[in-house]
Design a protein around this motif. Structure first.
Motif, mmCIF file in Angstrom:
data_model
loop_
_atom_site.group_PDB
_atom_site.id
_atom_site.type_symbol
_atom_site.label_atom_id
_atom_site.label_comp_id
_atom_site.label_asym_id
_atom_site.label_seq_id
_atom_site.Cartn_x
_atom_site.Cartn_y
_atom_site.Cartn_z
ATOM 1 N N GLY A 173 -2.664 0.198 4.671
ATOM 2 C CA GLY A 173 -1.678 -0.366 5.574
ATOM 3 C C GLY A 173 -0.296 0.229 5.360
ATOM 4 O O GLY A 173 0.017 0.820 4.329
ATOM 5 N N ARG A 174 0.516 0.085 6.378
ATOM 6 C CA ARG A 174 1.875 0.595 6.361
ATOM 7 C C ARG A 174 2.692 -0.031 5.233
ATOM 8 O O ARG A 174 3.465 0.643 4.567
ATOM 9 N N VAL A 175 2.528 -1.309 4.989
ATOM 10 C CA VAL A 175 3.272 -2.013 3.933
ATOM 11 C C VAL A 175 2.868 -1.483 2.561
ATOM 12 O O VAL A 175 3.704 -1.250 1.697
ATOM 13 N N ARG A 176 1.570 -1.259 2.400
ATOM 14 C CA ARG A 176 1.087 -0.758 1.113
ATOM 15 C C ARG A 176 1.619 0.641 0.829
ATOM 16 O O ARG A 176 2.011 0.954 -0.289
ATOM 17 N N LYS A 177 1.618 1.525 1.841
ATOM 18 C CA LYS A 177 2.174 2.879 1.670
ATOM 19 C C LYS A 177 3.649 2.806 1.314
ATOM 20 O O LYS A 177 4.121 3.525 0.436
ATOM 21 N N SER A 178 4.400 1.960 1.977
ATOM 22 C CA SER A 178 5.832 1.809 1.678
ATOM 23 C C SER A 178 6.045 1.319 0.248
ATOM 24 O O SER A 178 6.960 1.760 -0.449
ATOM 25 N N LEU A 179 5.192 0.411 -0.193
ATOM 26 C CA LEU A 179 5.289 -0.111 -1.547
ATOM 27 C C LEU A 179 5.008 0.985 -2.576
ATOM 28 O O LEU A 179 5.733 1.127 -3.562
ATOM 29 N N LEU B 107 7.004 4.859 -6.617
ATOM 30 C CA LEU B 107 7.126 6.246 -7.074
ATOM 31 C C LEU B 107 8.587 6.685 -7.156
ATOM 32 O O LEU B 107 8.989 7.352 -8.115
ATOM 33 N N VAL B 108 9.388 6.320 -6.182
ATOM 34 C CA VAL B 108 10.815 6.676 -6.192
ATOM 35 C C VAL B 108 11.499 6.032 -7.401
ATOM 36 O O VAL B 108 12.249 6.685 -8.139
#
Length: 185
Positions: free
Chosen positions: A2-8, A13-14
């Motif tokens: 999901g989009r939320v998981r990728k953003s998380l 990582l950042v």
């Protein structure tokens, strides 16, 4: 995914990359494997490294006309946070200026190391790691190298009777790498 998981994941990582970068900058672990050797001669006067030229170089030197350096106090470095050895001398130069001279220094390299002239007593072991910033101290500058012999000019207006020890001080972590009690020469 999901989009939320990728953003998380990207956010984590950042933060991890920034955290590692900051940790490397702050601790500078590569300095543990880098030695910097400095071998300076004892200066004749602050800011010099060679004797002054004379009008007639073939004329015999008059030893009473130019008094040489005089050791006022000395001590042996003991280890604190890192293994440290060598000797320390407080030297009055011929022009009346003073230097702290480190001879045969051998310590670990580290971030933000300074040479401090202090009024603190030198204590063995971990009891001596943090005492040098508790009282009067003056920084004579950044440590030029973690090995060798080097000179540090003492400010002309300093009352030397108020200082009794020298510390190789890590300003970043507020800890002494090693120190020497100055005794009469």
């Amino acid at each position: 995914m999901g989009r939320v998981r990728k953003s998380l994941i990207v956010g984590v990582l950042v933060v991890a990359v920034v955290g590692v970068g900051f940790g490397l900058y702050w601790f500078q672990p590569w300095k543990l494997w880098q030695d910097e050797t400095v071998d300076e001669a004892l200066p004749v006067a602050v800011g010099t490294s060679a004797p002054p030229a004379t009008a007639d170089p073939s004329a015999p030197a008059d030893p009473s006309a130019t008094p040489g350096p005089r050791i006022l106090a000395r001590g042996e470095l003991i280890s604190h946070e890192h293994d440290t050895s060598g000797s320390v001398k407080l030297v009055r130069l011929a022009d009346g200026s003073h230097v702290v001279r480190l001879e045969n220094l051998d310590t670990s390299n580290g971030p933000d190391l300074r040479v401090w002239l202090t009024d603190a007593p030198v204590k063995e072991g971990s009891a001596g790691w943090h005492v040098f910033d508790d009282g009067r101290y003056v920084s004579l500058g950044k440590l030029k190298g973690n090995k060798g012999s080097q000179n540090y000019a003492v400010p002309a207006d300093l009352d030397l009777t108020q200082y009794s020890s020298v510390s190789i001080w890590c300003d970043r972590f507020d800890v002494s790498f090693g120190a020497a009690e100055l005794g009469q020469a």
